[in-house]
Design a protein around this motif. Structure first.
Motif, mmCIF file in Angstrom:
data_model
loop_
_atom_site.group_PDB
_atom_site.id
_atom_site.type_symbol
_atom_site.label_atom_id
_atom_site.label_comp_id
_atom_site.label_asym_id
_atom_site.label_seq_id
_atom_site.Cartn_x
_atom_site.Cartn_y
_atom_site.Cartn_z
ATOM 1 N N VAL A 670 41.372 42.910 -15.640
ATOM 2 C CA VAL A 670 42.261 43.378 -14.579
ATOM 3 C C VAL A 670 41.379 43.825 -13.421
ATOM 4 O O VAL A 670 40.524 44.698 -13.584
ATOM 5 N N TYR A 671 41.596 43.212 -12.260
ATOM 6 C CA TYR A 671 40.777 43.539 -11.088
ATOM 7 C C TYR A 671 41.531 44.504 -10.177
ATOM 8 O O TYR A 671 42.753 44.407 -10.010
ATOM 9 N N TYR A 672 40.776 45.423 -9.576
ATOM 10 C CA TYR A 672 41.353 46.467 -8.738
ATOM 11 C C TYR A 672 40.821 46.337 -7.307
ATOM 12 O O TYR A 672 39.724 45.819 -7.086
ATOM 13 N N PRO A 673 41.589 46.828 -6.332
ATOM 14 C CA PRO A 673 41.241 46.573 -4.927
ATOM 15 C C PRO A 673 40.083 47.408 -4.402
ATOM 16 O O PRO A 673 39.625 47.188 -3.287
ATOM 17 N N ARG A 674 39.608 48.371 -5.149
ATOM 18 C CA ARG A 674 38.416 49.110 -4.722
ATOM 19 C C ARG A 674 37.648 49.566 -5.954
ATOM 20 O O ARG A 674 38.219 49.702 -7.042
ATOM 21 N N ALA A 675 36.354 49.786 -5.755
ATOM 22 C CA ALA A 675 35.493 50.180 -6.866
ATOM 23 C C ALA A 675 34.842 51.531 -6.629
ATOM 24 O O ALA A 675 33.935 51.924 -7.348
ATOM 25 N N ARG A 676 35.294 52.230 -5.596
ATOM 26 C CA ARG A 676 34.760 53.548 -5.261
ATOM 27 C C ARG A 676 35.915 54.461 -4.887
ATOM 28 O O ARG A 676 37.073 54.035 -4.845
ATOM 29 N N SER A 677 35.613 55.709 -4.582
ATOM 30 C CA SER A 677 36.654 56.638 -4.168
ATOM 31 C C SER A 677 37.248 56.196 -2.839
ATOM 32 O O SER A 677 36.599 55.488 -2.049
ATOM 33 N N GLN A 678 38.476 56.621 -2.568
ATOM 34 C CA GLN A 678 39.106 56.269 -1.297
ATOM 35 C C GLN A 678 38.317 56.856 -0.125
ATOM 36 O O GLN A 678 38.207 56.227 0.938
ATOM 37 N N ALA A 679 37.749 58.028 -0.325
ATOM 38 C CA ALA A 679 36.957 58.644 0.745
ATOM 39 C C ALA A 679 35.753 57.773 1.094
ATOM 40 O O ALA A 679 35.415 57.590 2.264
ATOM 41 N N ALA A 680 35.086 57.208 0.056
ATOM 42 C CA ALA A 680 33.935 56.336 0.306
ATOM 43 C C ALA A 680 34.354 55.058 1.016
ATOM 44 O O ALA A 680 33.662 54.565 1.909
ATOM 45 N N VAL A 681 35.503 54.513 0.615
ATOM 46 C CA VAL A 681 36.008 53.304 1.269
ATOM 47 C C VAL A 681 36.344 53.580 2.733
ATOM 48 O O VAL A 681 36.004 52.800 3.635
ATOM 49 N N ASP A 682 37.009 54.714 2.981
ATOM 50 C CA ASP A 682 37.363 55.073 4.369
ATOM 51 C C ASP A 682 36.115 55.282 5.218
ATOM 52 O O ASP A 682 36.067 54.876 6.391
ATOM 53 N N LEU A 683 35.110 55.933 4.632
ATOM 54 C CA LEU A 683 33.864 56.159 5.363
ATOM 55 C C LEU A 683 33.199 54.826 5.704
ATOM 56 O O LEU A 683 32.711 54.638 6.825
ATOM 57 N N GLU A 684 33.193 53.895 4.752
ATOM 58 C CA GLU A 684 32.600 52.579 4.998
ATOM 59 C C GLU A 684 33.342 51.858 6.124
ATOM 60 O O GLU A 684 32.732 51.243 7.002
ATOM 61 N N ALA A 685 34.687 51.963 6.094
ATOM 62 C CA ALA A 685 35.482 51.313 7.141
ATOM 63 C C ALA A 685 35.204 51.940 8.508
ATOM 64 O O ALA A 685 35.107 51.236 9.521
ATOM 65 N N SER A 686 35.074 53.268 8.536
ATOM 66 C CA SER A 686 34.789 53.946 9.804
ATOM 67 C C SER A 686 33.425 53.535 10.350
ATOM 68 O O SER A 686 33.263 53.287 11.551
ATOM 69 N N ARG A 687 32.453 53.431 9.472
ATOM 70 C CA ARG A 687 31.118 53.012 9.915
ATOM 71 C C ARG A 687 31.135 51.578 10.423
ATOM 72 O O ARG A 687 30.469 51.244 11.417
ATOM 73 N N ALA A 688 31.887 50.707 9.727
ATOM 74 C CA ALA A 688 31.970 49.317 10.170
ATOM 75 C C ALA A 688 32.639 49.234 11.540
ATOM 76 O O ALA A 688 32.209 48.463 12.410
ATOM 77 N N HIS A 689 33.702 50.046 11.725
ATOM 78 C CA HIS A 689 34.391 50.049 13.023
ATOM 79 C C HIS A 689 33.473 50.580 14.120
ATOM 80 O O HIS A 689 33.434 50.029 15.236
ATOM 81 N N GLU A 690 32.727 51.626 13.795
ATOM 82 C CA GLU A 690 31.776 52.186 14.760
ATOM 83 C C GLU A 690 30.712 51.152 15.129
ATOM 84 O O GLU A 690 30.347 51.007 16.294
ATOM 85 N N GLN A 691 30.239 50.430 14.128
ATOM 86 C CA GLN A 691 29.232 49.399 14.380
ATOM 87 C C GLN A 691 29.796 48.281 15.250
ATOM 88 O O GLN A 691 29.125 47.788 16.158
ATOM 89 N N GLU A 692 31.049 47.906 14.985
ATOM 90 C CA GLU A 692 31.689 46.863 15.792
ATOM 91 C C GLU A 692 31.837 47.315 17.243
ATOM 92 O O GLU A 692 31.558 46.565 18.187
ATOM 93 N N LEU A 693 32.279 48.572 17.437
ATOM 94 C CA LEU A 693 32.425 49.087 18.795
ATOM 95 C C LEU A 693 31.074 49.170 19.500
ATOM 96 O O LEU A 693 30.958 48.848 20.690
ATOM 97 N N ALA A 694 30.055 49.598 18.751
ATOM 98 C CA ALA A 694 28.713 49.683 19.346
ATOM 99 C C ALA A 694 28.221 48.306 19.773
ATOM 100 O O ALA A 694 27.597 48.156 20.833
ATOM 101 N N SER A 695 28.531 47.287 18.962
ATOM 102 C CA SER A 695 28.125 45.924 19.304
ATOM 103 C C SER A 695 28.851 45.443 20.554
ATOM 104 O O SER A 695 28.253 44.791 21.429
ATOM 105 N N ARG A 696 30.138 45.792 20.648
ATOM 106 C CA ARG A 696 30.905 45.388 21.832
ATOM 107 C C ARG A 696 30.382 46.092 23.077
ATOM 108 O O ARG A 696 30.260 45.486 24.148
ATOM 109 N N VAL A 697 30.064 47.400 22.948
ATOM 110 C CA VAL A 697 29.509 48.139 24.083
ATOM 111 C C VAL A 697 28.177 47.531 24.513
ATOM 112 O O VAL A 697 27.914 47.338 25.706
#
Length: 737
Positions: A670-697
């Protein structure tokens, strides 16, 4: 018969990728398997090290990695082992290497087909998924699809090489089962017919860009829906709008998948009929995984030595064993020891490692108060702990979940005064772990904390059985300035409770020992932090017969230092034990209960010196041992004779636990949609978004700088200046009128 197999391939989709499925199928067949990610930056080093730790007899390698990754090709070639190439690519010639054969074709994996995800049956919340690398062209097409068709598009691929941590776990396999359609584009990460089979196995309709399909051999027939760049929106929208057409596509793809040969049967046939595979299958029994947990890979020589000692004993008794490690620095463990390893906060990987194990072995001094100093205390177990006793309790519970025995082998306890550490120890007891401890002091501590008495026993430190490890694994290298038998080893620790004046007194005593024995003093760090106190003591000495080793040596070189040392003065316990194992004198500096326990059990109490008695007793004890070598050696052997049976008994209990273990029946995954805590997933998403914005800037700033440069060039041009001058004349005339 069974083989030791190193599988090397693309692991970017984790358990949804074919390299992982090959590894899983080989494990199901009973082979000993290690999976090496060809995408990892240190992949060539890991592949090379696997010969030392895992010792493969044959290599399975993905063809497209040989074709596209020269360091991987060179690393595989350097192994010089029989090779089986798999995938849809062309067979790659391995010049100057052993023979090679091919697992050709496209296969279905019934175990993967039967797996499911955590969503309710039939629920597919994503309209479209894209399971591979995105370039600017593909990203533009997806945005157009989202805009014009109002669809949810899930991208679960490395975005220009930066993959979320979860992707090389089972998350991609869960996402693949959450979408109605899967889009495969032509591009740098070129998919194969086997990738199509994997995506169809997940139950979604696969759409393939026509230019990509044209590169295949036509074996797919009409199993997939083709699209061109210009009709992508129309093709996707049409499929989703027509239920009958969608179901017909699903049915057509499933018929194609069911007609494929079964992966397990193909591998079984290879080992029955292929000469390379048959020759590599030399193991009489199916593989057994033994997981070793400890403060490993952190450059602490004592802990790393325990790992090597346990591995040597296990592999000597069970040639089919695969040692896997949960430690502090998994990459260092892979490259230095060649063992498969995960870090002690990668809970998903730890879980998968433990559930396949025949036993989990904890070694070293792991249960004490200090690790809780910077944690939330009692609730640490419930907030993704790392390495500390709460983390160990979590691993013991994982083992309990699958009926896997857990043993603390020759481990030490204490000090344990804080409620959090005592509670963690009780959790470990509730999970059924056996404590086979190195001394009676540790046993008393465990019982005082309420540990079940029937799960505790006193044995001895495992390094007492390390003689063969030292003799077989020591290199021929000694640090510059050292000659065999003409130096004594000093190993200190920058302990916060070292008394005032300790270092000056120690320097004077070492001077006295060196002057009366003629031996060189070798300061050898067992941990990188040891070099600081070594340097201070060496600076305070008068003798010139000093060699300071500035870095922690590799395992073989450290063993060479011990092997050729004449004597030891040590705070570090395992330095003293190793000298005793080789019949050499050691003076223990008693900074911790574990040092005193060992010397008392060896009946070497006269050679145990408390830190505040160094000036009065150290040189006398050392010279007494040095001046009567025959008596010293006889006394050490007598102490070893009393303790060796305890170590042998501890290992025998481990071996019995491994032999008695019956693996739990395999259930559909049975596969699950995440393998870490939700806080870790949210932090990863925030960092990815920050990196994307930095690249656009950064891109916009680049465009602005380029525009300013063009304006500056224009203003300096002759045509601009001439035009500007001509415009001024009519302006001047106009003002006069």
């Amino acid at each position: 018969m069974y083989a030791r197999i190193a599988v090397i391939g693309d692991t970017r989709l984790g358990e949804a990728g074919f390299s992982c499925r090959i590894a899983e199928a080989l494990k199901r067949a009973g082979h000993a398997v290690t999976l090496c990610s060809a995408n990892a930056p240190n992949a060539p080093l890991v592949i090379e090290a696997s010969q030392r730790g895992f010792r493969p007899s044959i290599v399975f390698v993905e063809q497209r990695m040989l074709l596209s990754n020269k360091p991987i090709y060179q690393a595989v070639q350097k192994l010089g082992l029989p090779t089986v190439q798999f995938g849809d690519g062309v067979h790659v010639e391995m010049s100057d290497a052993a023979e090679s054969s091919t697992l050709a074709g496209t296969y279905r994996d019934d175990a993967y087909i039967q797996a499911c995800c955590s969503l309710p049956d039939g629920t597919r919340p994503h309209a479209v998924i894209v399971p591979h690398g995105l370039d600017d062209r593909v990203e533009g097409l997806l945005r157009r699809l989202e805009r014009e068709a109002s669809l949810s598009v899930e991208r679960y691929a490395p975005l220009r090489g930066a993959a979320p941590l979860d992707l090389n776990l089972g998350v991609a396999a869960a996402i693949g089962r959450s979408a109605k359609l899967c889009l495969l584009f032509d591009g740098q990460w070129r998919m194969s017919a086997q990738d199509v089979a994997m995506r169809i196995s997940e139950g979604c309709v696969v759409l393939v860009e026509r230019s990509l399909a044209d590169t295949w051999d036509g074996s797919l027939g009409d199993a997939v829906v083709l699209f061109d760049e210009g009709d992508l929106v129309e093709t996707v929208s049409g499929l989703l709008a027509s239920t009958s057409r969608y179901k017909a596509c699903l049915q057509r793809q499933r018929v194609w998948l069911d007609a494929l040969p079964l992966l397990d049967d193909a591998l079984e046939d290879m080992f029955a009929n292929d000469s390379l595979c048959k020759a590599a299958a030399t193991l009489e029994h199916p593989s057994r995984d033994v997981v070793v947990y400890g403060w490993l890979g952190m450059q602490n020589f004592g802990d790393d030595l325990l790992l090597q000692v346990v591995a040597d004993h296990v592999e000597s008794r069970f040639p089919e064993a695969v040692v896997r490690v949960i430690g502090g620095d998994s990459e260092r463990i892979k490259t230095e020891f060649g063992f498969d390893a995960v870090r002690a906060n990668e809970h998903y990987r730890m879980f998968n490692m433990v559930r396949r194990a025949s036993c989990v072995v904890f070694c070293g001094g792991l249960i004490f108060d200090d690790p809780f100093a910077f944690t939330p205390g009692d609730i640490e177990l419930f907030v993704e702990p790392y390495m500390d006793p709460a983390c160990q309790a979590g691993v013991c519970l994982m083992a309990w979940r699958f009926g896997v025995p857990a043993l603390y082998l020759g481990a030490g306890l204490g000090p344990i005064a804080k409620p959090a550490a005592r509670a963690a120890l009780r959790y470990i007891g509730l999970a059924g772990a056996r404590l086979l401890l190195r001394d009676q002091d540790s046993v008393k501590l465990a019982l005082d904390c309420g540990y079940p008495s029937e799960q505790v026993a006193a044995y001895a430190d495992l390094v007492l059985s390390a003689r063969d490890t030292v003799l077989n694994r020591a290199s021929d290298n000694l640090p510059s300035g050292l000659e065999p038998g003409r130096y004594f080893t000093v190993v200190l620790r920058d302990w916060p409770l070292n008394p005032p004046g300790f270092e000056r007194a120690l320097a004077a005593e070492l001077d006295r020992i060196a002057s009366q024995t003629g031996l060189t003093i070798a300061f050898v760090p067992f941990d990188p932090d040891d070099v600081h106190i070594h340097h201070r003591v060496a600076d305070a000495m008068q003798t010139a017969q000093v060699v300071e080793v500035k870095t922690r040596l590799s395992m073989p070189d450290m063993l060479a230092v011990v092997k050729h040392s004449a004597m030891a003065v040590a705070m570090r316990l395992h330095c003293s034990i190793l000298h005793h194992v080789l019949g050499k004198p050691a003076i223990g500096l008693d900074y911790n209960e574990k040092v005193g326990s060992h010397f008392r059990e060896m009946e070497r109490g006269d050679y145990l010196v408390s830190l505040d008695e160094v000036a009065d007793r150290l040189s006398g004890a050392a010279l007494r041992a040095w001046n009567d070598p025959e008596a010293t050696k006889a006394e050490i052997e007598e102490g070893l004779d009393a303790l060796r049976p305890k170590v042998e008994a501890a290992f025998q209990e481990l071996f019995c636990a491994i032999e008695a273990h019956e693996p739990a029946p395999e259930e559909p995954e049975v596969y699950y949609p995440r393998a870490r805590s939700q806080a870790a997933v949210d932090l990863e998403a925030s960092r990815a978004h920050e990196q994307e914005l930095a690249s656009r800037v950064e891109a916009l700033e680049g465009e602005l700088s380029a525009a300013r440069a063009r304006i500056a060039d224009l203003e300096q041009s002759t045509s601009y200046r001439l035009g500007h001058a001509l415009v001024k004349v009519p302006h001047a005339l106009f003002k006069r009128t």
